[in-house]
Design an enzyme around this catalytic site. Structure first.
Site, PDB file in Angstrom:
ATOM      1  N   CYS A 409       0.874  -1.176   0.000  1.00 33.79           N
ATOM      2  CA  CYS A 409       0.000   0.000   0.000  1.00 33.79           C
ATOM      3  C   CYS A 409       0.907   1.221   0.000  1.00 33.79           C
ATOM      4  O   CYS A 409       1.882   1.252  -0.740  1.00 33.79           O
ATOM      5  CB  CYS A 409      -0.978  -0.026   1.181  1.00 33.79           C
ATOM      6  SG  CYS A 409      -0.199  -0.223   2.803  1.00 33.79           S
ATOM      7  N   ARG A 414      -2.143  -0.964   5.523  1.00 31.01           N
ATOM      8  CA  ARG A 414      -3.316  -1.611   4.920  1.00 31.01           C
ATOM      9  C   ARG A 414      -2.951  -2.980   4.340  1.00 31.01           C
ATOM     10  O   ARG A 414      -3.692  -3.965   4.506  1.00 31.01           O
ATOM     11  CB  ARG A 414      -3.911  -0.716   3.826  1.00 31.01           C
ATOM     12  CG  ARG A 414      -4.636   0.492   4.340  1.00 31.01           C
ATOM     13  CD  ARG A 414      -5.086   1.407   3.201  1.00 31.01           C
ATOM     14  NE  ARG A 414      -4.004   2.208   2.657  1.00 31.01           N
ATOM     15  CZ  ARG A 414      -4.132   3.061   1.634  1.00 31.01           C
ATOM     16  NH1 ARG A 414      -5.305   3.187   1.014  1.00 31.01           N
ATOM     17  NH2 ARG A 414      -3.115   3.775   1.217  1.00 31.01           N
TER      18      ARG A 414
END
Length: 454
Positions: A409, A414
């Site tokens: 990410c 994430r």
């Protein structure tokens, strides 16, 4: 040009809007002015529906006019044997629609629940079997479905199915990595049977307001600055990570439970600990809200770290679990057998925005495929989404479980959560590209793509 699948647009909307808010007096209210019944109205009455026998369910399980729905908490669906069920997991072929999604109010809840029903194929023309193990979850979902005009309903006690070893149930190979609140509570109550364990609330900053406002008893706060550093926000050196573990009392054989009000920080630390070699790392599925809404005690005491002399191994034990820029380029060079999977928003992927105030470059590493933003990997109670639905999203972009997959990410938070989910599902050739977009765009020699891919 590659477009977002129309069949997945409702999922993107759901994932972007779901925000867990609990069930107290301060929760959001629902607008009752439209013609559709509200969730509150649906749960005010008790609907009696007929039960179905195991024999009848066996006959109908492959009938496309029938749909089997697991109404229990996500952990039970994934594989945990809870509430007296002898085998963990769900009836093979069942979809999930947890009663908790109705219990705990969220913004635009009515609309989002109805979208979820459509995505899972729970429609008025189907015969719907709702099963649970406590006699409460299925009744609550049945009540809600009746209010939505879905009336061909049956209930079933999954304990009966689980007792017969010949009847197919499915659980995910590494569901133990995501733990229910009840498991954490039992861990504390029995002191992990005398074995070492630690519970950590994880978030950024030396002081955590979430922690000070109440935390799981015995939990210690971890500041993410203790495992990563700017400006790229890669993990610390292996030597520094060993020091981190020793300062927090973590050894290679310590059972480590991580959680947060926002679980991304917990997953970030979990991936780093697994890279280091910690053998038993767990994340509380659904975060702190799962603990609170289970009714367990919280404490306000600020717990101090309890250091140990040695982590017990030379870091990294699992070197390939986290990769760096050279390995990411190798993956990109192997387009058939490998994928570098972007866990950012669509706008970040096509270069409309960098997604970060401190990241200047926009776009994606040339050849990276979109794996959808983190929001669509979560249910409305912030638990892990149904893996069958995750795989369907991936197939849209040529991502398959047997490939060598590395997730990235902006700075690793994430993607860390999706990496753990992939491991829960049983995928083996998986890793986190630690530097992600931040490191890639930092060097102008790295090829970048903008716009929608061809």
């Amino acid at each position: 040009m590659k477009q977002v699948s129309k069949s997945l647009l409702p999922l993107l909307i759901i994932g972007s809007l779901f925000f867990f808010m609990g069930c107290g007096n301060d929760t959001a209210t629902t607008d009752n002015s439209n013609a559709e019944p509200s969730v509150e109205e649906a749960t005010d009455s008790t609907v009696e529906v007929q039960s179905i026998t195991t024999e009848k369910l066996q006959e109908k399980i492959d009938d496309d006019q029938w749909i089997i729905v697991d109404t229990r908490i996500n952990d039970a669906y994934n594989g945990w044997a809870l509430e007296g069920v002898t085998r963990g997991g769900h009836i093979k072929g069942a979809v999930d629609f947890s009663a908790n999604w109705i219990r705990f109010e969220v913004e635009n809840q009515d609309q989002l629940l109805q979208e979820a029903l459509k995505e899972k194929g729970i429609t008025p023309d189907k015969n719907v079997v709702l099963y649970d193990a406590n006699g409460e979850d299925a009744a609550l979902v049945a009540d809600y479905l009746m209010q939505q005009g879905i009336e061909n309903l049956y209930t079933y006690d999954v304990k009966e199915w689980a007792m017969n070893e010949e009847l197919p149930m499915e659980s995910y190979p590494n569901h133990h990595l995501l733990v229910p609140a009840s498991w954490v509570h039992e861990l504390i109550e029995n002191d992990n049977n005398g074995n070492p364990y630690k519970i950590f609330e994880v978030s950024w900053g030396e002081i955590s307001e979430d922690y000070l406002n109440g935390h799981i008893p015995g939990a210690v706060h971890i500041n993410t600055d203790d495992v990563e550093e700017g400006p790229i926000w890669n993990r610390l050196s292996d030597e520094a990570l060993e020091t981190f573990a020793e300062n927090y009392g973590i050894t290679i054989d310590t059972t480590v439970v991580l959680y947060g009000s926002d679980s991304t920080a917990a997953f970030r630390v979990a991936t780093i600990l697994k890279y280091m070699g910690a053998e038993d790392v767990r994340v509380l599925n659904g975060g702190f809200a799962a603990w609170e809404n289970s009714g367990y005690d919280i404490e306000l005491e600020d717990r101090e770290k309890e250091p140990v002399e040695s982590f017990g191994a030379t870091v990294p034990v699992n070197k390939d679990y986290i990769i760096d820029l050279p390995e990411a380029k190798t993956i990109l060079a192997d387009q058939e057998g490998s994928k570098l999977v972007d866990i950012r928003s669509w706008d970040e992927y096509i270069g409309t925005t960098s997604g970060y105030s401190y990241i200047e470059g926009k776009g994606r590493p040339a050849g990276a495929v979109w794996g959808y933003d983190l929001d669509v990997y979560r249910n409305m109670d912030n638990t892990m989404r149904n893996p069958s639905e995750i795989k369907s999203m991936w197939y849209e972009w040529g991502i398959t479980p047997e490939q060598n997959l590395s997730f990235f990410c902006g700075t690793g938070w994430r993607a860390a959560e999706v990496l753990i989910y992939a491991e829960v599902m049983g995928l083996e050739n998986i890793s986190l590209f630690d530097g992600g977009w931040n490191e890639w765009q930092d060097d102008s020699n790295n090829p970048i793509e903008l716009g929608e891919p061809n």
